[in-house]
Design a protein around this motif. Structure first.
Motif, short mmCIF file in Angstrom:
data_model
loop_
_atom_site.label_atom_id
_atom_site.label_comp_id
_atom_site.label_asym_id
_atom_site.label_seq_id
_atom_site.Cartn_x
_atom_site.Cartn_y
_atom_site.Cartn_z
N GLU A 104 0.72 -1.29 0.04
CA GLU A 104 -0.12 -0.16 0.02
C GLU A 104 0.87 1.23 -0.01
O GLU A 104 1.83 1.55 0.94
N ALA A 105 0.88 1.93 -0.93
CA ALA A 105 1.38 3.26 -1.02
C ALA A 105 0.74 4.34 -0.54
O ALA A 105 -0.26 4.71 -0.75
N ASN A 106 1.33 4.99 0.53
CA ASN A 106 0.41 6.06 1.17
C ASN A 106 1.56 6.96 2.05
O ASN A 106 2.61 6.77 2.02
N ASN A 107 0.91 8.17 2.22
CA ASN A 107 1.72 9.16 3.14
C ASN A 107 0.90 9.08 4.65
O ASN A 107 -0.02 8.17 4.60
N ALA A 108 1.85 9.51 5.44
CA ALA A 108 1.11 9.42 6.74
C ALA A 108 1.43 10.45 7.78
O ALA A 108 2.66 11.25 7.46
N LEU A 109 0.74 10.98 8.68
CA LEU A 109 0.83 12.19 9.55
C LEU A 109 1.93 11.62 10.36
O LEU A 109 2.09 10.44 10.95
N GLY A 110 3.33 12.46 10.51
CA GLY A 110 4.12 12.12 11.47
C GLY A 110 5.18 11.34 11.16
O GLY A 110 6.27 10.89 11.79
N ARG A 111 4.96 10.76 9.87
CA ARG A 111 6.08 9.86 9.35
C ARG A 111 6.88 10.51 8.11
O ARG A 111 6.22 11.09 7.55
N GLU A 112 8.17 10.34 8.23
CA GLU A 112 9.19 11.20 7.56
C GLU A 112 8.90 10.52 6.11
O GLU A 112 8.76 9.14 5.96
N LEU A 113 8.82 11.36 5.23
CA LEU A 113 8.56 10.73 3.73
C LEU A 113 9.99 10.11 3.10
O LEU A 113 10.89 10.64 3.04
N TRP A 114 9.60 8.84 2.54
CA TRP A 114 10.71 8.32 2.11
C TRP A 114 10.22 8.06 0.38
O TRP A 114 9.58 7.32 0.20
N HIS A 115 11.06 9.03 -0.14
CA HIS A 115 10.21 9.45 -1.63
C HIS A 115 10.49 7.99 -2.62
O HIS A 115 9.79 8.21 -3.48
N HIS A 116 11.18 7.27 -2.18
CA HIS A 116 11.42 5.99 -3.26
C HIS A 116 10.65 4.81 -2.33
O HIS A 116 10.94 3.68 -3.23
N LYS A 173 9.37 18.02 1.05
CA LYS A 173 9.88 17.45 2.34
C LYS A 173 8.69 16.44 2.83
O LYS A 173 8.87 15.35 3.18
N THR A 174 7.15 16.62 2.30
CA THR A 174 6.19 15.88 2.61
C THR A 174 5.53 15.30 1.64
O THR A 174 4.67 14.64 1.92
N ASN A 175 5.72 15.57 0.31
CA ASN A 175 5.28 15.27 -0.67
C ASN A 175 5.66 15.49 -2.23
O ASN A 175 7.10 15.79 -2.19
N PHE A 222 -6.07 9.91 -0.28
CA PHE A 222 -6.02 10.75 0.49
C PHE A 222 -4.83 10.73 1.31
O PHE A 222 -3.97 9.97 1.23
N ILE A 223 -4.56 11.98 2.15
CA ILE A 223 -3.26 12.14 3.09
C ILE A 223 -3.25 11.01 4.15
O ILE A 223 -1.71 11.05 4.56
N ASP A 224 -4.06 10.78 4.62
CA ASP A 224 -4.02 9.73 6.02
C ASP A 224 -5.27 9.52 6.33
O ASP A 224 -6.27 10.32 6.32
N MET A 225 -5.55 8.28 7.33
CA MET A 225 -6.63 8.03 7.69
C MET A 225 -7.58 9.25 8.49
O MET A 225 -8.70 9.38 8.31
N PRO A 226 -6.81 10.02 9.20
CA PRO A 226 -7.54 11.04 10.17
C PRO A 226 -8.20 11.95 9.00
O PRO A 226 -9.06 13.02 9.42
N TYR A 227 -7.67 12.14 7.69
CA TYR A 227 -8.16 13.15 6.82
C TYR A 227 -8.55 12.30 5.45
O TYR A 227 -8.03 12.59 4.42
N ARG A 228 -9.81 11.68 5.43
CA ARG A 228 -9.82 10.71 4.44
C ARG A 228 -10.49 11.57 3.17
O ARG A 228 -10.51 10.92 2.05
N MET A 229 -10.95 12.63 3.61
CA MET A 229 -11.62 13.45 2.54
C MET A 229 -10.86 14.48 1.79
O MET A 229 -11.06 15.21 0.87
#
Length: 681
Positions: free
Chosen positions: A249-261, A620-622, A286-293
């Protein structure tokens, strides 16, 4: 109900997927309207919420709650309607199952099914849903009754199991600890010989529990796979690394450092292990579960899909609800990439296999403590970035897959394997890697790789024993390596490049007939400025190369990857590339492109498939919009001027020029990505 599509293991060929992660209010969806969207998107498979927490079909099982809003449908059966409509259009339908939680009434009736924290508390969620434990009777018995009901009623094309794990962390990212349900309390001592379960990561036996929990999931996965193979042999199972379809699952997450690869890494690790097994990357809109919209940045989402197909994976777009309800901004770019993959799936992506000759090993959490894993993961990411930026072609090799890759023959195609500060290796990996070198392969070891205390496990290592280690900042700060200084010269004049040592350095006794490169500048004061001098060159190497059998091993006795990850100096990255060059392990393919471009090379029949991925939009984050790349070239050593080349994005042939014994391919302007097909090799 319409007859199913032709009986075949359809997932063996490339496909694109679209997932509707249903809310209970979506039970009355218009399936034809949704399928119109899926077809326009370019997907050939639909993953739909089916059962577990809520059943979207009229289940007869008392512990499997029907969605009450099914009453709004004329048929009362969303899954039946969806599969009939999908098969009528030639689209495969897969069932998303989530068995991680049960309704409160079920939990009250069956408390032994439920997760229990170390203090005995239940783990509850929205609407008082209660988490269950994979060890307990619900997973071990009742799941199979639900699967039996589904496979008896519907000609489904596959299954995906969500969150099939021990739920230490809940939706709100609250840590609850290791499960202490009655079954876990019984099984853990029985399987491990330890009397008590750990509470969490700080417990000394937590690493033992990680292996225990993995074994539980692996056993359950094997039983589910066997069950589905028997009941629905043409339904693909997406579950774990041993299922029909490997999953990320490719996703972003609040508070997790983004690994671009991250996406490229995961697909590569799966494909290098078993290139004949499909990999599906389900990309989250979506950017993470707390912000599914809140929709992900479109260019960031596009990177998920582009990195997926560049390594030979299957792209999937994952949304909440029904298309058109939530205005996700990713749809346009996601559709472009998905339709591109569909257009070329037969000619390019069918039978496309990785063919890089360098493998970078990804650390295995189960073979290290938490702190060791964190350090080796940083080492891995630093090395990954350095190789990618210098366009040295490589695959990712998962550490745990090394013995299996030797057994299935996929390890043979590598000239060089890089081990990033891995510490102690398994006995099977040691045997495999020594044999790899003996037969002519190269190893690059960094930091602690292949060491058990002061002992070097690998016979092929150029180091005999470890004398000591410095790994505290007050021990290693203001230490360097640089080229060997001329005897009798000014001791305060240093030859370039001066490369900072960082992380850890291992002092070793070296075997005879090894060759050392660079030497350490020993620690000296760095402050105040008046006292910042006196670094003396000592007889400790920057790296050493020795031979073993027909192959060679380079050992960098410090954490060069961690240094590049944290410090970012190109002299560190370039030293890594010098190590590979000194092993004579460079690939025949090189590129003149900005470091923000990643290239991957695969082979499909007689064609070489080169994906050029523009990552210049990295933030940094996306990812934001990429800067178009102009004037890039790819050089193939030993190539012929008779090569044929084509840019699939631009639908043009690339200019090819012979230079000596090489050919240079001029690339068109690269926007998000391009795929260059080379024939005539």
């Amino acid at each position: 109900m319409a007859s199913p599509l032709p009986a075949e293991q359809w997932w063996r060929k490339p496909f694109g997927m679209f997932q509707t992660n249903l809310r209970e209010i979506n039970a009355d969806m218009d399936v034809e309207k949704v399928l119109n969207f899926i077809e326009a998107h370019g997907a050939q498979a639909w993953l739909i919420g089916t059962g577990g927490i809520l059943a979207y079909y009229p289940t007869d099982l008392p512990f499997h709650m029907r969605n009450p809003l099914l009453a709004k449908r004329a048929s009362g059966d969303l899954i039946g309607d969806a599969i009939t409509a999908a098969h009528g259009r030639g689209i495969r339908l897969l069932c998303r199952m989530d068995f991680s939680k049960v309704q409160p009434s079920v939990a009250a009736e069956h408390p032994d099914w439920c997760f229990r924290s170390p203090t005995g508390k239940l783990q509850t969620h929205t609407g008082d849903l209660v988490s269950v434990c994979p060890c307990g009777p619900y997973y071990q018995e009742k799941v199979f009754q639900i699967l039996d009901e589904l496979t008896s009623r519907y000609p489904v094309d596959g299954f995906f199991f969500n969150w099939m794990s021990f739920n230490e962390i809940d939706y709100n990212k609250v840590y609850h600890g290791v499960c202490h349900c009655p079954t876990c309390l019984h099984e853990f001592p029985l399987k491990t010989g330890l009397k008590e379960l750990p509470d969490g990561p700080k417990s000394p036996t937590y690493d033992v529990w990680l292996k225990f929990s993995k074994a539980v999931i692996d056993d359950l996965t094997a039983r589910i796979r066997a069950f589905i193979a028997d009941r629905a042999p043409n339904a693909g199972l997406i579950l774990g690394t041993t299922a029909d379809i490997m999953f990320h699952e490719a996703n972003n997450a609040l508070g997790r450092e983004l690994w671009h690869h991250a996406t490229s890494e995961w697909v590569s690790a799966f494909r290098s292990y078993r290139p004949n097994v499909p990999v599906l990357v389900n990309s989250v809109t979506f950017i993470d579960m707390p912000y599914r919209m809140a929709g992900e940045e479109p260019d960031h989402f596009a990177q998920y899909l582009i990195q997926t197909i560049s390594r030979g994976g299957n792209p999937s777009t994952y949304i909440m609800g029904v298309p058109g309800q939530i205005p996700y901004p990713c749809y346009d770019l996601a559709g472009q990439v998905t339709r591109f993959h569909k257009k070329w799936k037969e000619e390019i992506y069918t039978g496309m296999d990785p063919c890089a000759q360098t493998g970078l090993v990804r650390p295995d959490r189960l073979q290290q403590t938490g702190e060791q894993y964190s350090q080796s993961q940083t080492e891995f990411q630093g090395l990954y970035s350095g190789l990618q930026q210098r366009h040295i072609l490589f695959d990712v090799i998962a550490q745990e897959f090394i013995p299996g890759m030797e057994q299935n023959g996929s390890l043979k195609r590598y000239k060089t394997i890089i081990l990033p500060d891995l510490g102690k290796l398994s006995e099977s990996a040691v045997s495999v890697l020594d044999e790899f070198v003996k037969n002519g392969g190269n190893l690059v070891l960094t930091g602690s790789s292949g060491t058990d205390g002061a002992t070097f496990q690998l016979k092929s290592s150029p180091a005999a024993t470890r004398k000591s280690v410095i790994n505290k900042r007050d021990q290693i700060w203001s230490s360097y390596v640089c080229p060997v200084m001329e005897p009798g010269g000014d001791p305060q004049v240093y030859p370039a490049p001066v490369i900072p040592l960082y992380g850890a350095y291992y002092f070793c006794e070296w075997k005879a007939d090894t060759k050392s490169y660079l030497k350490m500048l020993d620690q000296a004061p760095f402050a105040p400025p008046e006292k910042a001098y006196g670094n003396k060159q000592v007889n400790e190497p920057g790296y050493v190369i020795g031979t073993y059998g027909k192959g060679a091993v380079a050992y960098v006795p410090w954490t060069i990857g961690r240094a590049y990850h944290d410090l970012g100096l190109t002299v560190i990255r370039d030293m890594l590339c010098d190590v590979i060059r000194d092993l004579d392990a460079t690939d025949a393919i090189s590129a003149s492109l900005p470091e923000q471009v990643e290239i991957t090379v695969n082979r499909s029949g007689e064609k070489l498939i080169i994906h050029v991925v523009n990552m210049s939009g990295a933030r940094k984050t996306n990812f934001g919009p990429p800067i178009p790349i102009r004037g890039g070239t790819i050089t193939i050593a030993g190539g012929s001027g008779k090569l044929t080349t084509k840019s699939l994005i631009n639908n043009i042939h690339c200019h090819v020029e012979s230079k000596g014994d090489s050919v240079v391919i001029s690339l068109p302007e690269i926007d998000m990505f391009d795929v260059i097909v080379v024939g005539g090799l």
